[in-house]
Write an enzyme that holds these catalytic residues in place. Structure first.
Site, PDB file in Angstrom:
ATOM      1  N   HIS A  83      39.667  46.049  35.261  1.00 13.51           N
ATOM      2  CA  HIS A  83      39.667  45.509  36.679  1.00 13.51           C
ATOM      3  C   HIS A  83      41.212  45.796  37.327  1.00 13.51           C
ATOM      4  O   HIS A  83      41.996  45.923  36.783  1.00 13.51           O
ATOM      5  CB  HIS A  83      39.116  44.460  37.122  1.00 13.51           C
ATOM      6  CG  HIS A  83      39.665  43.158  36.386  1.00 13.51           C
ATOM      7  ND1 HIS A  83      39.675  43.103  35.155  1.00 13.51           N
ATOM      8  CD2 HIS A  83      40.844  42.410  36.851  1.00 13.51           C
ATOM      9  CE1 HIS A  83      40.263  41.773  34.558  1.00 13.51           C
ATOM     10  NE2 HIS A  83      41.028  41.585  35.717  1.00 13.51           N
TER      11      HIS A  83
ATOM     12  N   ASP B 218      37.834  38.367  44.991  1.00 14.92           N
ATOM     13  CA  ASP B 218      38.267  37.298  43.639  1.00 14.92           C
ATOM     14  C   ASP B 218      37.746  35.986  44.063  1.00 14.92           C
ATOM     15  O   ASP B 218      38.104  35.578  45.102  1.00 14.92           O
ATOM     16  CB  ASP B 218      39.805  37.551  43.369  1.00 14.92           C
ATOM     17  CG  ASP B 218      40.028  36.965  42.127  1.00 14.92           C
ATOM     18  OD1 ASP B 218      40.654  37.672  41.207  1.00 14.92           O
ATOM     19  OD2 ASP B 218      39.778  35.796  41.759  1.00 14.92           O
TER      20      ASP B 218
ATOM     21  N   ASN C  38      45.976  44.196  34.769  1.00 14.25           N
ATOM     22  CA  ASN C  38      46.383  43.462  33.380  1.00 14.25           C
ATOM     23  C   ASN C  38      45.801  43.857  32.082  1.00 14.25           C
ATOM     24  O   ASN C  38      44.323  44.013  32.218  1.00 14.25           O
ATOM     25  CB  ASN C  38      46.336  41.911  33.456  1.00 14.25           C
ATOM     26  CG  ASN C  38      47.338  41.344  34.596  1.00 14.25           C
ATOM     27  OD1 ASN C  38      48.275  41.742  34.922  1.00 14.25           O
ATOM     28  ND2 ASN C  38      46.600  40.169  35.173  1.00 14.25           N
TER      29      ASN C  38
ATOM     30  N   GLN D 160      45.406  39.364  31.055  1.00 15.76           N
ATOM     31  CA  GLN D 160      44.193  39.697  31.193  1.00 15.76           C
ATOM     32  C   GLN D 160      43.358  38.584  30.886  1.00 15.76           C
ATOM     33  O   GLN D 160      43.377  38.100  29.668  1.00 15.76           O
ATOM     34  CB  GLN D 160      43.717  40.927  30.399  1.00 15.76           C
ATOM     35  CG  GLN D 160      42.329  41.336  30.806  1.00 15.76           C
ATOM     36  CD  GLN D 160      42.160  42.628  30.160  1.00 15.76           C
ATOM     37  OE1 GLN D 160      42.666  43.046  29.040  1.00 15.76           O
ATOM     38  NE2 GLN D 160      40.896  43.502  30.389  1.00 15.76           N
TER      39      GLN D 160
ATOM     40  N   HIS E 254      43.427  44.633  40.360  1.00 23.89           N
ATOM     41  CA  HIS E 254      43.544  43.628  41.635  1.00 23.89           C
ATOM     42  C   HIS E 254      44.260  44.356  42.847  1.00 23.89           C
ATOM     43  O   HIS E 254      45.181  44.954  42.719  1.00 23.89           O
ATOM     44  CB  HIS E 254      44.746  42.445  40.847  1.00 23.89           C
ATOM     45  CG  HIS E 254      44.223  41.520  40.170  1.00 23.89           C
ATOM     46  ND1 HIS E 254      43.546  40.363  40.302  1.00 23.89           N
ATOM     47  CD2 HIS E 254      44.109  41.818  38.640  1.00 23.89           C
ATOM     48  CE1 HIS E 254      43.414  39.976  39.042  1.00 23.89           C
ATOM     49  NE2 HIS E 254      43.745  40.680  38.215  1.00 23.89           N
TER      50      HIS E 254
HETATM   51  P1  5GP Z   1      42.455  39.053  35.079  1.00 23.64           P
HETATM   52  O1  5GP Z   1      43.392  37.670  34.720  1.00 23.64           O
HETATM   53  O2  5GP Z   1      41.940  39.255  33.935  1.00 23.64           O
HETATM   54  O3  5GP Z   1      43.632  39.830  35.428  1.00 23.64           O
HETATM   55  O4  5GP Z   1      41.695  38.725  36.243  1.00 23.64           O
HETATM   56  C1  5GP Z   1      40.520  38.121  36.285  1.00 23.64           C
HETATM   57  C2  5GP Z   1      40.331  37.854  37.345  1.00 23.64           C
HETATM   58  O5  5GP Z   1      38.830  37.721  38.102  1.00 23.64           O
HETATM   59  C3  5GP Z   1      40.766  36.440  38.187  1.00 23.64           C
HETATM   60  O6  5GP Z   1      41.772  36.900  39.289  1.00 23.64           O
HETATM   61  C4  5GP Z   1      39.702  35.676  38.547  1.00 23.64           C
HETATM   62  O7  5GP Z   1      39.907  34.743  39.550  1.00 23.64           O
HETATM   63  C5  5GP Z   1      38.663  36.545  38.590  1.00 23.64           C
HETATM   64  N1  5GP Z   1      37.456  36.208  38.273  1.00 23.64           N
HETATM   65  C6  5GP Z   1      36.779  35.495  37.386  1.00 23.64           C
HETATM   66  N2  5GP Z   1      35.585  35.376  37.101  1.00 23.64           N
HETATM   67  C7  5GP Z   1      35.244  35.648  38.294  1.00 23.64           C
HETATM   68  C8  5GP Z   1      33.674  35.919  39.020  1.00 23.64           C
HETATM   69  O8  5GP Z   1      32.919  35.352  38.297  1.00 23.64           O
HETATM   70  N3  5GP Z   1      33.584  36.236  40.041  1.00 23.64           N
HETATM   71  C9  5GP Z   1      34.822  36.784  40.763  1.00 23.64           C
HETATM   72  N4  5GP Z   1      34.543  37.443  42.051  1.00 23.64           N
HETATM   73  N5  5GP Z   1      35.960  36.850  40.386  1.00 23.64           N
HETATM   74  C10 5GP Z   1      36.294  36.301  39.181  1.00 23.64           C
END
Ligand code: 5GP
Ligand code: ZN
Length: 137
Positions: A101, A32, A88, A95, A103
């Protein structure tokens, strides 16, 4: 099955570079960009599914097996003290990227993170009513 506008489709399929910790035909696991702790990683299917509700059961099953496998490897190699697996679905649930995805979050004593929610009271009648609503009987 890709979404041309989706950043995780591009990352999962190698069009945008990432810190990859695992790859096979169906998945890529990456670090991440904004890690909660050292080693915070994401499992991405290479095909685009917006969330758990759209994910085929077969991919869901493989994602969970992969999560277990990577968690075991990361626990050994990072020497963490615990592990959270989070996932999420929907903006209200936190999300922010609408490509399914998982985590993988290694936890360390004194890492300063909390993954908690307010615990509310629910009496037996409320619990029974919710149980009926979910099961339909
Ligand atoms: P969500 O909030 O949708 O459950 O998680 C999205 C995750 O993706 C977040 O922890 C954020 O830091 C990560 N993330 C967002 N954009 C990128 C990216 O371009 N590259 C990587 N490696 N992680 C990302
Ligand atoms: Zn996507």
């Amino acid at each position: 099955m890709r979404d041309e506008k989706c950043i995780f489709c591009k990352i999962a399929n190698g069009e945008i570079p990432s810190n990859t910790i695992f790859e096979d035909e169906e998945f890529r696991a990456i670090l991440d960009l904004a890690p909660a702790t050292k080693g915070h990683a994401l499992i991405l299917p290479k095909n685009h599914f917006e969330n758990l509700f759209e994910l085929p059961e077969e991919i869901a099953a493989k994602a969970m097996v992969l999560a277990k496998r990577l968690a075991c490897e990361m626990k050994d190699r990072l020497d963490c003290d615990g592990f959270n697996i989070m996932q999420n679905n929907g903006e209200i649930a936190g999300q922010t990227v609408f490509h399914f995805h998982m985590h993988l979050i290694p936890r360390y004593k004194d890492d300063g993170q909390t993954i908690e929610w307010d615990k509310r009271e629910a009496g037996p009648e409320e619990l029974e009513s919710v149980r009926k609503q979910i099961t339909g009987c």
